[in-house]
Design an enzyme around this catalytic site. Structure first.
Site, PDB file in Angstrom:
ATOM      1  CD  GLU A 119      10.795   9.576  -9.779  1.00  0.00           C
ATOM      2  OE1 GLU A 119      10.528   8.637  -9.455  1.00  0.00           O
ATOM      3  OE2 GLU A 119      10.337  10.638 -10.362  1.00  0.00           O
ATOM      4  CE1 TYR A 173     -10.860  -6.848  -0.191  1.00  0.00           C
ATOM      5  CE2 TYR A 173     -12.914  -6.587  -1.659  1.00  0.00           C
ATOM      6  CZ  TYR A 173     -12.076  -7.293  -0.510  1.00  0.00           C
ATOM      7  OH  TYR A 173     -12.969  -8.605   0.162  1.00  0.00           O
TER       8      TYR A 173
END
Length: 212
Positions: free
Chosen positions: A74, A120
């Site tokens: 990949e 976050y």
């Protein structure tokens, strides 16, 4: 220890941490990080829990394999992020359970498939684009990333898993962990009424903490 040697050690240490805590299983997932003269990458069919710093794949800036074991299949999606987001210092691709589960659901927003549930995820990940399914290792992965023209620091590959970038290896790993934990919350809260952060909340976070 020179900068590349330290980065190799950091990749191995952080990869093992991800594996030990169940963010990857078997030989799933791949990680890369930029060096001055190229890219270091986890080898194909390697387990993130048992990497050897000396055997990490090294590619030049054109994607040519120059040393170490054969790189992940990949590699195309990693290279596409480095090419389109110059600030990228590392790329983390996992098959982590909850983010992958989310990638298999219908009805999620393809332009923001990890909504602002917590501060976050806004600060460390930002908006996440859902990309259509292609088979693992297909060069179309790179084409789809390039078509985003650097607008997203993270994507979710449909029926496959997350890909998250960062300015350095630690930042990318922490962002991948934050994405997974937010996906877990979304799955756990799926059928419950949810209070998302408002647009004003998101703008404030970006103004104060910046946006990668």
């Amino acid at each position: 220890m020179n900068a590349e040697s330290k980065l190799r050690e950091d990749i191995v240490r952080l990869s093992k941490s991800l594996f030990d805590r169940g963010f990857s299983v078997g030989s799933a997932g791949n990680i890369s990080a930029a060096v001055d003269d190229g890219i270091l990458m986890t080898p194909t069919n390697s387990c993130l829990g048992f990497l050897d710093p000396a055997r990490l794949s090294k590619l030049d800036r054109n994607g040519n394999h120059i040393s170490g074991d054969k790189p992940s299949k990949e590699v195309f999606l990693h290279r596409a992020f480095y090419e389109t987001r110059p600030q990228t210092g590392a790329v983390v691709h996992l098959h982590s359970t909850f983010a992958t589960a989310l990638s298999c659901l219908t009805g999620i927003d393809p332009n923001d498939c990890i909504p602002p549930l917590t501060p976050y995820v806004v600060m460390r990940v930002g908006a996440v684009k859902l990309l259509p399914y292609v088979k693992p290792g297909d060069e179309k992965m790179g084409d789809m990333i390039r078509e985003l023209a650097g607008r997203y620091a993270a994507v979710l590959l449909a029926n496959h898993g997350p890909v998250v970038t960062g300015r350095d290896i630690a930042t990318a790993v922490y962002a991948a962990e934050e994405l997974e934990e937010t996906a877990k919350l979304l799955i756990l809260l799926k059928d419950a009424p949810k209070r998302m952060l408002s647009d004003e909340n998101v703008h404030e976070l970006k103004a104060v903490f910046g946006a990668y």
